[in-house]
Design a protein around this motif. Structure first.
Motif, short mmCIF file in Angstrom:
data_model
loop_
_atom_site.label_atom_id
_atom_site.label_comp_id
_atom_site.label_asym_id
_atom_site.label_seq_id
_atom_site.Cartn_x
_atom_site.Cartn_y
_atom_site.Cartn_z
N LYS B 39 38.49 42.52 31.49
CA LYS B 39 39.90 42.54 32.27
C LYS B 39 40.65 42.01 31.05
O LYS B 39 41.75 42.14 30.55
N PHE B 40 40.08 40.86 30.05
CA PHE B 40 40.63 40.30 30.10
C PHE B 40 40.83 41.23 28.36
O PHE B 40 41.96 41.11 27.55
N MET B 43 44.23 43.45 28.59
CA MET B 43 45.01 42.66 28.54
C MET B 43 45.43 41.87 27.05
O MET B 43 46.85 42.25 26.88
N ARG B 159 35.95 30.81 28.08
CA ARG B 159 36.47 32.24 27.64
C ARG B 159 38.44 32.11 27.59
O ARG B 159 38.15 33.60 26.93
N THR B 160 38.56 31.68 27.98
CA THR B 160 40.18 32.50 28.20
C THR B 160 40.50 31.58 26.30
O THR B 160 41.51 32.42 25.93
N MET B 233 49.04 29.26 30.43
CA MET B 233 50.21 29.95 31.34
C MET B 233 51.62 28.48 31.21
O MET B 233 52.49 29.66 30.60
N ASP B 234 51.44 28.14 29.96
CA ASP B 234 52.50 27.59 29.38
C ASP B 234 53.04 28.41 28.45
O ASP B 234 54.14 28.54 28.11
N PHE B 236 51.68 31.24 27.89
CA PHE B 236 52.59 32.73 28.44
C PHE B 236 53.74 32.27 28.83
O PHE B 236 54.35 33.35 27.97
N ILE B 240 57.11 34.42 26.44
CA ILE B 240 57.97 35.47 27.11
C ILE B 240 59.62 35.25 27.59
O ILE B 240 60.23 35.94 28.26
N ASN B 270 48.60 38.64 21.05
CA ASN B 270 48.37 39.07 22.39
C ASN B 270 48.79 40.07 23.32
O ASN B 270 49.82 40.62 22.77
N TYR B 272 49.63 42.26 25.58
CA TYR B 272 50.92 42.43 26.39
C TYR B 272 51.78 41.59 26.21
O TYR B 272 53.34 42.18 26.01
N GLN B 276 56.13 43.02 25.75
CA GLN B 276 57.20 42.40 26.82
C GLN B 276 58.24 42.20 25.18
O GLN B 276 58.94 42.72 25.55
N ARG B 279 59.71 45.41 24.44
CA ARG B 279 60.58 45.92 25.35
C ARG B 279 61.95 44.79 25.27
O ARG B 279 63.02 44.89 25.75
#
Lengths: 77, 358
Positions: B39-40, B43, B159-160, B233-234, B236, B240, B270, B272, B276, B279
């Protein structure tokens, strides 16, 4: 929006038959992990064109509160 | 927005160096589970990363790239007046690593040497700084070396980050010219409020009392205060929102649109995030080359590594190139530069390190 959001959430959790309700605390789902978290932020951005800042997102506990936060942000666009 | 412009400086050469050791994401199936790793990988877009051996420092990789560049182009080192080393992994706590590189590269006493402590925005910031210093000097060349060995402060259990980051170095030579048709533009931003978003808390002088003990943090991952920690999360969210906003502002202030650029050499954070940005800014995806699949996220080297991978040895004409880096600080920056593919060297693979480095 509710049903569509539930469907997106099922896709993120990779649990297509999962029962979801507005009162669910999404971080308590057994499928929830950091990748699901990332996917959720990304999906909200993709589908609704809004990004909820992490400081705000961390305070949101339930699916219903999350939908409300998205709607509030969309209304201010 | 703060915009800097130059019209008399050209990129005279660019080189990148990577270690030979490749680590595939599949290596982590046992530690993190095949499903999580896949999954990692899907993405983030990472299939494998390059990783330096223990003895090999960031400056070793930058040095090898610089020698490769100077020797291939037969540059007279006396004409180099500025040496900037951008890294978050210096050789020593002091002195600055630029001095070590001045010695190794045998540059004379007339060269201005300094380090800049920046990560993923570092190439654009370093390039802007080198332009400014060269523009106001009587020297012909500035040498910008970016290098990082991010893996050296990562917890093997994180893992991140451990599957994401690669180690590498790059060297870029800037030349002052008499012809004023080499427009370079830069727009830079900073948010120090978020300095903890990507941080290595111990190892310098703020937290000298902290013991190097690995324990479980609130995110469930075991690391020590000497490991680098990223609030995913910060970062990411920043990537975007703030990053595309700067890109849009930069395009508006330079009165350009995506059609005006041949290439968008964007920081390989990354996959993803790259999609973004494509787009949101309406950049055709085929104008955004990718290197994260084979090299991972290479901090300040991501952009030169990407350019060396995709354009070295190609016969294409001059490329009007949009560059954008973003990361620790938080710090983010855009630029518009001209890249002549004939000046770009193929990626050098090296495990060399400085035997006399103490």
């Amino acid at each position: 929006m509710k049903d569509q959001f539930f469907e997106k959430l099922r896709e993120i959790l990779e649990a297509e038959d999962k029962e979801i309700s507005l009162d669910d605390k999404f971080r308590d789902y057994e499928e929830w992990d950091s990748l699901a978290n990332l996917s959720l932020i990304a999906t909200i951005d993709d589908e609704y064109g809004v990004v909820i800042p992490n400081d705000e997102f961390k305070k949101i506990e339930t699916v219903g509160a999350l939908i409300q936060a998205i709607e509030t942000r969309m209304a201010s666009l | 927005m703060r915009l800097s412009e130059y019209d008399n400086i050209v990129i005279a050469g660019m080189a990148a160096a990577v270690p030979s050791q490749k680590i595939s994401v599949e290596t982590y199936y046992e530690d993190f589970g095949q499903d999580t790793v896949q999954k990692f990988s899907e993405m983030a877009g990472v299939k494998e990363v390059v990783r330096a051996k223990d003895q090999q420092t960031a400056s070793d990789l930058g040095y090898e790239a610089a020698v490769h560049l100077l020797e291939t182009n037969d540059i007279d080192r006396k004409d180099i007046g500025i040496l900037i080393f951008v890294s978050q992994k210096p050789d020593y706590r002091s002195p600055a690593t630029a001095f070590v590189l001045q010695k190794r590269l045998d540059l004379n006493a007339g060269v201005l040497c300094m380090d800049i402590n920046l990560a993923c925005s570092g190439f654009v910031y370093g390039l802007q700084t080198a332009h400014a210093l060269l523009n106001s000097s009587n020297k012909k060349y500035a040498l910008l070396i970016t290098a990082d060995t991010s893996n050296k402060t990562l917890s093997r259990e994180d893992r991140t980050m451990i599957m994401l980051f690669g180690d590498s170095g790059s060297a870029t030579l800037l030349e002052k010219t008499d012809v004023q048709n080499h427009k370079s533009q830069f727009g830079l931003r900073t948010n120090g409020q978020k300095f903890k978003s990507i941080i290595t808390p111990a190892g310098a002088f703020r937290n000298m009392h902290l013991k190097n003990i690995t324990e479980e943090w609130s995110d469930g991952i075991r690391r020590s205060d000497y490991n680098t920690h990223m609030k995913g999360m910060d970062v990411f969210g920043f990537s975007i929102t703030d990053v595309p906003l700067l890109m849009k502002d930069f395009l508006a202030h330079t009165n350009t649109s995506p059609e005006d650029y041949d290439v968008f050499a964007l920081h390989q954070a990354n996959l993803y995030i790259l999609k973004q940005l494509s787009r949101k800014i309406k950049i055709p995806i085929d104008k955004i080359p990718i290197s994260i699949d084979l090299y991972g996220n290479n901090s300040s080297n991501a952009i030169p590594l990407l350019l060396c991978q995709h354009f070295a040895g190609t016969e294409q004409p001059n490329l009007r190139t949009f560059i954008c880096g973003f990361g620790a600080g938080l710090s983010w920056a855009c630029g518009a530069i001209n890249i002549d593919p004939k000046k770009i060297l193929p990626i050098l693979i090296t495990d060399a390190y400085y035997q006399d480095g103490l």
